[in-house]
Design an enzyme around this catalytic site. Structure first.
Site, PDB file in Angstrom:
ATOM      1  N   THR A 153      -1.633  14.997  39.777  1.00 18.50           N
ATOM      2  CA  THR A 153      -0.246  14.855  40.238  1.00 18.50           C
ATOM      3  C   THR A 153      -0.045  15.739  41.474  1.00 18.50           C
ATOM      4  O   THR A 153       0.599  15.323  42.452  1.00 18.50           O
ATOM      5  CB  THR A 153       0.738  15.258  39.119  1.00 18.50           C
ATOM      6  OG1 THR A 153       0.320  14.657  37.893  1.00 18.50           O
ATOM      7  CG2 THR A 153       2.150  14.846  39.437  1.00 18.50           C
ATOM      8  N   VAL A 188      -7.710  21.719  28.966  1.00 17.14           N
ATOM      9  CA  VAL A 188      -6.776  22.857  29.039  1.00 17.14           C
ATOM     10  C   VAL A 188      -6.305  23.000  30.490  1.00 17.14           C
ATOM     11  O   VAL A 188      -7.083  23.346  31.371  1.00 17.14           O
ATOM     12  CB  VAL A 188      -7.458  24.166  28.553  1.00 17.14           C
ATOM     13  CG1 VAL A 188      -6.479  25.334  28.674  1.00 17.14           C
ATOM     14  CG2 VAL A 188      -7.940  24.016  27.113  1.00 17.14           C
ATOM     15  N   LYS A 238      12.888  20.972  22.655  1.00 14.03           N
ATOM     16  CA  LYS A 238      13.459  21.970  21.728  1.00 14.03           C
ATOM     17  C   LYS A 238      14.452  22.871  22.462  1.00 14.03           C
ATOM     18  O   LYS A 238      15.488  23.215  21.933  1.00 14.03           O
ATOM     19  CB  LYS A 238      12.322  22.802  21.125  1.00 14.03           C
ATOM     20  CG  LYS A 238      12.813  23.997  20.316  1.00 14.03           C
ATOM     21  CD  LYS A 238      11.700  24.658  19.556  1.00 14.03           C
ATOM     22  CE  LYS A 238      12.210  25.960  18.942  1.00 14.03           C
ATOM     23  NZ  LYS A 238      11.525  26.305  17.713  1.00 14.03           N
ATOM     24  N   HIS A 264      19.715 -21.301   6.965  1.00 14.67           N
ATOM     25  CA  HIS A 264      19.315 -20.340   5.931  1.00 14.67           C
ATOM     26  C   HIS A 264      17.797 -20.182   5.860  1.00 14.67           C
ATOM     27  O   HIS A 264      17.194 -20.310   4.801  1.00 14.67           O
ATOM     28  CB  HIS A 264      19.897 -20.713   4.563  1.00 14.67           C
ATOM     29  CG  HIS A 264      21.369 -20.495   4.504  1.00 14.67           C
ATOM     30  ND1 HIS A 264      21.990 -19.793   3.513  1.00 14.67           N
ATOM     31  CD2 HIS A 264      22.337 -20.870   5.351  1.00 14.67           C
ATOM     32  CE1 HIS A 264      23.293 -19.743   3.756  1.00 14.67           C
ATOM     33  NE2 HIS A 264      23.520 -20.401   4.870  1.00 14.67           N
ATOM     34  N   ASP A 321       2.141 -34.999 -12.205  1.00 17.62           N
ATOM     35  CA  ASP A 321       3.499 -35.565 -12.085  1.00 17.62           C
ATOM     36  C   ASP A 321       4.020 -35.557 -10.642  1.00 17.62           C
ATOM     37  O   ASP A 321       4.763 -36.466 -10.247  1.00 17.62           O
ATOM     38  CB  ASP A 321       4.478 -34.869 -13.040  1.00 17.62           C
ATOM     39  CG  ASP A 321       4.590 -33.354 -12.810  1.00 17.62           C
ATOM     40  OD1 ASP A 321       3.810 -32.825 -11.989  1.00 17.62           O
ATOM     41  OD2 ASP A 321       5.444 -32.717 -13.456  1.00 17.62           O
TER      42      ASP A 321
END
Ligand SMILES: NC(=O)c1ncn([C@@H]2O[C@H](COP(=O)(O)O)[C@@H](O)[C@H]2O)c1NC=O
Length: 538
Positions: A49, A77, A148, A294, A492
């Site tokens: 950056t 790091v 925070k 529905h 059936d």
């Protein structure tokens, strides 16, 4: 906006003096940094950056120079240093002394977005090592610290918020409005929660055993994140609270990606039924219309003359009574003719289509309450999507039922094989049956549902209802085909179908009494095919 059980922090801030910028998504960051620089804000930044900003001529100090400690371990790091975290977390006024004692300069603004973990693991060939290296540690640590301490600091995790911050700085003489700081802090926690859930989900698949089917196992913990799109007036019933949550980036063609062009606000039931209609109509390649009531299709039609209107008329004709107040979905652009036919003929809650022509829009505008949605082209789904169902104390998760069968997958079980026309009708009816609640029976002919029997506890009753529907609509069952979402447990079902004049049947097969069922079909000269795939939908 209100925060339950707590008062909103309104701690007075000093003007913003120092910002740390460390972003993977570098969209808009140069302009933002330049605007901060113009306000006299000191800028700190990490390797990549920093290079980008410095190359753009912006005065920026590298974080390693600020901490006096180099970036090490290939960037593992970089910002994990007390001069960074003390600068972010120090309570202005309360910790000033300790900050001065350790030479910690306050950092008032943290602009961070994280290593692209989700994009990295979206590649099916992503190795564990690649995934691990794309787990951001320093970024979330700064984001959480700054969120925070939002009473004093501002955190920005999304480039879309750069302008809001600049506007607030402008308005409040270099101080970001406390309401905005709080909003951005909550957003930051949502961002890291989503990030961690993506990591836990991906890694959580690796610790689970791969099934015999070779498919990637489901993760050990289910923690997918959804974002609130809208508060709904109520849920399925007026006494139920409800909201619509969506994926961060819904797939094109999905309900969540749809644009509402007119009409009243969508209700919970509108959304659920529209989703059902959209899923069903998407299953067809031919020009199709699905009308849902529905959550069940009450009519489905495939155009006979290439027009969308023909598809709509066939769908409507199946069950014009149920279509009243229904949801109508199309898989082609809604044209003026079809839109005019709908609004002239029926009360409709929602019309959804990939695209809506100007003429159709004009026609529907006569009925200002009708919700008109354009969902765009696309499958509406991403691979690996899951259906979720809450049960008491838990969640049922399953992969979507996107199982399809074609003519080549069918097994002819009877003496007589289906004719070409019967085969086309069978495949059409089978596609519809997949979207009908079980027990599902669909009678169909010539690309039109003739009767739909849905959601009955007995398959025979679903068949009876389909026949009643056909009779009410004045449609001929005789000569139609029948689809059943699951096997017939007894003969059936076939005997009744034969009595009604059904000529061909499509069903999964697999009953203990398949032989009796096949014999019943043979006796009636019905052609019956097995799909080998069931489509329960509860
Ligand atoms: N390790 C760290 O201390 C650390 N600090 C910031 N990052 C991340 O590094 C990225 C920016 O790196 P760069 O400016 O070098 O392109 C950001 O996504 C940021 O979240 C870090 N990287 C990973 O943990």
């Amino acid at each position: 906006m209100s925060s339950p059980g707590s008062s909103r922090p309104t701690t007075a801030s000093r003007p913003l003096a120092r910002a740390l910028i460390s972003v993977s998504d570098k969209r808009g960051v140069v302009d933002f940094a330049r605007a901060l620089e113009a306000r006299g804000i000191e800028l700190l930044s990490t390797g990549g950056t920093h290079r980008l900003l410095a190359d753009a001529g912006i005065a920026v100090t590298e974080v390693s120079r600020h901490t006096g400690f180099p970036e090490i371990m290939d960037g593992r790091v970089k910002t994990l240093h007390p001069r960074i975290h003390g600068g972010i977390l120090g309570r202005r006024g309360q910790d000033d002394e300790v900050m001065a004692e350790h030479d910690i300069a306050p950092i008032d603004l943290v602009v961070v977005n994280l290593y692209p973990f989700e994009e990295t693991v979206a590649d099916p060939d992503c190795s564990l090592n690649e995934a691990i290296e794309n787990i951001d540690i320093g970024g979330p640590t700064m984001v959480r610290a700054c969120a925070k301490n939002n009473a004093y600091t501002t955190v920005v995790v999304n480039p879309d918020d750069y302008d809001r911050v600049l506007a607030s700085l402008e308005e409040s003489k270099g101080i970001v409005d406390p309401e905005l700081r709080f909003d951005l802090a909550v957003k930051a926690f949502e961002h890291t929660a989503g990030y961690d859930s993506a990591i836990a989900t991906w890694l959580g698949r690796l610790v689970e055993k791969r099934g015999d089917d070779g498919r990637a196992p489901l993760p050990r913990t289910w923690s997918t994140q959804y974002h609130k799109r809208s508060q709904l007036r109520y849920g399925e019933n007026p006494h139920q609270q409800a909201a619509f949550y969506t994926e961060r980036d819904p797939a094109a063609g999905s309900l969540a990606a749809a644009e509402q062009l007119q009409g009243k606000a969508l209700s919970y039931n509108n959304l659920a039924d529209t989703d059902a209609a959209l899923a069903c109509v998407r299953a067809f390649d031919d020009t199709a219309c699905v009308i849902v009531k529905h959550a069940n299709p009450c009519g489905v039609g495939i155009s006979r003359d290439g027009t969308l209107k023909s598809a709509y008329e066939l769908a409507f004709a199946t069950d014009s009574e149920s279509a009243f107040g229904g949801i109508i979905a199309f898989n082609r652009e809604l044209d003026g003719d079809t839109a005019r036919a709908i609004v002239a003929r029926q009360f409709v809650e929602v019309i959804i289509s990939p695209r809506i022509s100007a003429e159709a829009r004009e026609a529907v505008s006569a009925k200002k309450n009708v919700r008109l949605l354009a969902c765009g082209e696309g499958s509406g789904e991403r691979d690996g999507g899951f259906d979720l169902k809450r049960v008491s104390g838990g969640l049922l998760v399953q992969s979507r039922d996107d199982g399809m069968v074609g003519a080549d997958d069918l097994r002819v079980m009877t003496r007589r094989a289906p004719s070409e026309q019967e085969l086309a009708d069978l495949l059409f009816a089978w596609k519809v049956a997949r979207f009908v609640k079980s027990n599902a029976i669909v009678y169909a002919r010539d690309g039109q549902t003739v009767g739909v029997g849905a959601g009955q506890m007995s398959r025979v009753n679903s068949a009876r209802i389909a026949a009643i529907k056909a009779e009410q609509a004045g449609l001929e069952v005789s000569g139609s085909v029948m689809a059943s979402d699951a096997f017939f447990p007894f003969r059936d079902g076939i005997d009744n179908a034969a009595a009604a004049g059904i000529r061909a049947v499509i069903q999964p097969g697999g009953s203990m009494r398949d032989e009796e069922v096949i014999a019943a079909a043979d006796e009636a000269d019905i052609a019956m095919v097995f799909t080998g795939m069931r489509h329960f939908r509860h």
